[in-house]
Design a protein around this motif. Structure first.
Motif, PDB file in Angstrom:
ATOM      1  N   ALA A 180     -20.965  24.228  18.600  1.00 40.86           N
ATOM      2  CA  ALA A 180     -19.923  25.218  18.884  1.00 40.86           C
ATOM      3  C   ALA A 180     -20.455  26.394  19.697  1.00 40.86           C
ATOM      4  N   VAL A 181     -21.647  26.872  19.356  1.00 42.43           N
ATOM      5  CA  VAL A 181     -22.189  28.048  20.050  1.00 42.43           C
ATOM      6  C   VAL A 181     -22.933  27.682  21.326  1.00 42.43           C
ATOM      7  N   GLY A 182     -23.047  26.371  21.609  1.00 38.30           N
ATOM      8  CA  GLY A 182     -23.663  25.947  22.858  1.00 38.30           C
ATOM      9  C   GLY A 182     -25.169  25.843  22.828  1.00 38.30           C
ATOM     10  N   THR A 183     -25.762  25.885  21.635  1.00 37.16           N
ATOM     11  CA  THR A 183     -27.214  25.733  21.536  1.00 37.16           C
ATOM     12  C   THR A 183     -27.618  24.328  21.971  1.00 37.16           C
ATOM     13  N   VAL A 184     -26.783  23.355  21.653  1.00 35.71           N
ATOM     14  CA  VAL A 184     -26.997  21.983  22.113  1.00 35.71           C
ATOM     15  C   VAL A 184     -25.680  21.479  22.715  1.00 35.71           C
ATOM     16  N   GLY A 185     -25.802  20.680  23.728  1.00 35.42           N
ATOM     17  CA  GLY A 185     -24.614  20.021  24.255  1.00 35.42           C
ATOM     18  C   GLY A 185     -23.786  20.815  25.248  1.00 35.42           C
ATOM     19  N   GLY A 186     -24.267  21.930  25.726  1.00 34.70           N
ATOM     20  CA  GLY A 186     -23.522  22.619  26.772  1.00 34.70           C
ATOM     21  C   GLY A 186     -23.093  24.023  26.416  1.00 34.70           C
ATOM     22  N   ALA A 187     -21.990  24.426  27.002  1.00 35.12           N
ATOM     23  CA  ALA A 187     -21.496  25.793  26.877  1.00 35.12           C
ATOM     24  C   ALA A 187     -20.870  26.029  25.503  1.00 35.12           C
ATOM     25  N   PRO A 188     -20.836  27.283  25.073  1.00 33.13           N
ATOM     26  CA  PRO A 188     -20.153  27.593  23.815  1.00 33.13           C
ATOM     27  C   PRO A 188     -18.682  27.173  23.866  1.00 33.13           C
ATOM     28  N   ASP A 189     -18.162  26.759  22.738  1.00 38.62           N
ATOM     29  CA  ASP A 189     -16.763  26.351  22.625  1.00 38.62           C
ATOM     30  C   ASP A 189     -16.113  27.153  21.498  1.00 38.62           C
ATOM     31  N   PRO A 190     -15.568  28.339  21.827  1.00 35.41           N
ATOM     32  CA  PRO A 190     -14.976  29.188  20.778  1.00 35.41           C
ATOM     33  C   PRO A 190     -13.847  28.523  19.994  1.00 35.41           C
ATOM     34  N   THR A 191     -13.230  27.482  20.552  1.00 38.14           N
ATOM     35  CA  THR A 191     -12.172  26.796  19.800  1.00 38.14           C
ATOM     36  C   THR A 191     -12.737  26.074  18.578  1.00 38.14           C
ATOM     37  N   ARG A 192     -14.035  25.864  18.557  1.00 39.44           N
ATOM     38  CA  ARG A 192     -14.664  25.201  17.410  1.00 39.44           C
ATOM     39  C   ARG A 192     -15.191  26.190  16.377  1.00 39.44           C
ATOM     40  N   PHE A 193     -15.115  27.491  16.662  1.00 39.59           N
ATOM     41  CA  PHE A 193     -15.685  28.477  15.744  1.00 39.59           C
ATOM     42  C   PHE A 193     -14.954  28.501  14.402  1.00 39.59           C
ATOM     43  N   GLU A 194     -13.633  28.603  14.418  1.00 43.21           N
ATOM     44  CA  GLU A 194     -12.884  28.707  13.151  1.00 43.21           C
ATOM     45  C   GLU A 194     -13.087  27.468  12.272  1.00 43.21           C
ATOM     46  N   PRO A 195     -12.981  26.240  12.837  1.00 43.73           N
ATOM     47  CA  PRO A 195     -13.245  25.076  11.979  1.00 43.73           C
ATOM     48  C   PRO A 195     -14.670  25.058  11.421  1.00 43.73           C
ATOM     49  N   THR A 196     -15.623  25.545  12.205  1.00 43.69           N
ATOM     50  CA  THR A 196     -17.008  25.566  11.735  1.00 43.69           C
ATOM     51  C   THR A 196     -17.194  26.621  10.648  1.00 43.69           C
ATOM     52  N   VAL A 197     -16.546  27.765  10.814  1.00 44.87           N
ATOM     53  CA  VAL A 197     -16.571  28.792   9.763  1.00 44.87           C
ATOM     54  C   VAL A 197     -16.001  28.212   8.471  1.00 44.87           C
ATOM     55  N   THR A 198     -14.892  27.506   8.586  1.00 43.69           N
ATOM     56  CA  THR A 198     -14.273  26.894   7.399  1.00 43.69           C
ATOM     57  C   THR A 198     -15.227  25.904   6.744  1.00 43.69           C
ATOM     58  N   LYS A 199     -15.908  25.104   7.544  1.00 48.14           N
ATOM     59  CA  LYS A 199     -16.849  24.120   7.007  1.00 48.14           C
ATOM     60  C   LYS A 199     -18.023  24.804   6.309  1.00 48.14           C
ATOM     61  N   LEU A 200     -18.527  25.879   6.905  1.00 46.43           N
ATOM     62  CA  LEU A 200     -19.637  26.613   6.288  1.00 46.43           C
ATOM     63  C   LEU A 200     -19.194  27.281   4.991  1.00 46.43           C
ATOM     64  N   ARG A 201     -17.996  27.823   4.972  1.00 44.97           N
ATOM     65  CA  ARG A 201     -17.474  28.428   3.732  1.00 44.97           C
ATOM     66  C   ARG A 201     -17.325  27.359   2.643  1.00 44.97           C
ATOM     67  N   SER A 202     -16.858  26.181   3.035  1.00 41.70           N
ATOM     68  CA  SER A 202     -16.731  25.079   2.070  1.00 41.70           C
ATOM     69  C   SER A 202     -18.092  24.701   1.512  1.00 41.70           C
ATOM     70  N   PHE A 203     -19.099  24.687   2.384  1.00 41.44           N
ATOM     71  CA  PHE A 203     -20.453  24.399   1.900  1.00 41.44           C
ATOM     72  C   PHE A 203     -20.851  25.419   0.834  1.00 41.44           C
ATOM     73  N   ILE A 204     -20.620  26.715   1.106  1.00 50.40           N
ATOM     74  CA  ILE A 204     -21.019  27.768   0.166  1.00 50.40           C
ATOM     75  C   ILE A 204     -20.316  27.584  -1.179  1.00 50.40           C
ATOM     76  N   VAL A 205     -19.018  27.314  -1.124  1.00 45.58           N
ATOM     77  CA  VAL A 205     -18.244  27.170  -2.360  1.00 45.58           C
ATOM     78  C   VAL A 205     -18.623  25.892  -3.118  1.00 45.58           C
ATOM     79  N   ASP A 206     -18.702  24.785  -2.385  1.00 44.38           N
ATOM     80  CA  ASP A 206     -18.896  23.488  -3.031  1.00 44.38           C
ATOM     81  C   ASP A 206     -20.351  23.174  -3.370  1.00 44.38           C
ATOM     82  N   HIS A 207     -21.287  23.715  -2.584  1.00 46.36           N
ATOM     83  CA  HIS A 207     -22.680  23.298  -2.742  1.00 46.36           C
ATOM     84  C   HIS A 207     -23.682  24.450  -2.835  1.00 46.36           C
ATOM     85  N   GLY A 208     -23.210  25.676  -2.740  1.00 44.30           N
ATOM     86  CA  GLY A 208     -24.124  26.815  -2.701  1.00 44.30           C
ATOM     87  C   GLY A 208     -25.061  26.910  -3.887  1.00 44.30           C
ATOM     88  N   THR A 209     -24.581  26.569  -5.079  1.00 45.49           N
ATOM     89  CA  THR A 209     -25.455  26.670  -6.250  1.00 45.49           C
ATOM     90  C   THR A 209     -26.528  25.591  -6.252  1.00 45.49           C
TER      91      THR A 209
END
Length: 195
Positions: free
Chosen positions: A54-83
């Motif tokens: 999403a941020v363009g570190t790999v695979g090309g230019a940043p894609d801000p349209t992928r930021f919100e879904p990625t934020v959601t996925k990271l939040r899900s990780f914290i809630v579901d697996h953080g402990t």
């Protein structure tokens, strides 16, 4: 690395978990903790690959349209697996805050930053993230200064100029507050703030 192969491995592991072979025998309950840690690791790296793309570190230019879904996925990780994957949680908050800042959601980015600072005050991520958020504030101020100059040059009404000036004043105050927060809480200098 090869994200396609990594995602295929994640999918294969998730599919395997649905099979009888993945069931933990009742006399091997000590494996349950290991399984939970493995699931946390897989979930984190799955979201991390999304972040890198999403941020363009790999695979090309940043894609801000992928930021919100990625934020959601990271939040899900914290809630579901953080402990079960606590070592990954500071990185997750860091990535969330960076994408929020890039989207102009500076207040949300600051809240994510404060969460990270509370949980890992000595992490180098804290000072680095503070710098990124300060830069977002600085960019906001610059954009409003440009807007103010363009409004004045185009003969905008007094009320329009006043509205822009009010937003600019608020943005400047927020930037100063962000800089002061950094000065009070940084454990190591981030010279990027100076540029």
């Amino acid at each position: 690395g090869d994200h396609a192969k990594a995602r295929a491995a994640v999918k294969a592991y998730q599919d395997w978990l649905q099979t009888p072979a993945a069931q933990i025998p009742s006399d091997r309950r000590e494996l349950a903790d290991t399984r939970r840690q493995a699931l946390a690791t897989v979930a984190f790296y799955d979201a991390y690959m999304d972040y890198l793309e999403a941020v363009g570190t790999v695979g090309g230019a940043p894609d801000p349209t992928r930021f919100e879904p990625t934020v959601t996925k990271l939040r899900s990780f914290i809630v579901d697996h953080g402990t079960n994957g606590p070592t990954y949680v500071p990185d997750a908050w860091n990535m969330i805050a960076r994408m929020q800042a890039e989207l102009g959601q500076i207040a949300r980015a600051e809240e994510s930053y404060r969460t990270l600072r509370r949980m890992a005050p000595n992490s180098p991520l804290v000072a680095q993230l503070a710098t990124a958020i300060f830069k977002a504030h600085y960019d906001s101020v610059r954009a409003l200064e440009t807007e103010s100059e363009a409004s004045a040059a185009s003969g905008a009404s007094a009320s329009e100029l006043e509205a822009v000036a009010g937003r600019l004043l608020t943005a400047r105050r927020d930037a100063v507050a962000s800089g002061l927060d950094y000065l009070e809480n940084a454990t190591e200098p981030q010279y990027g703030v100076l540029y």
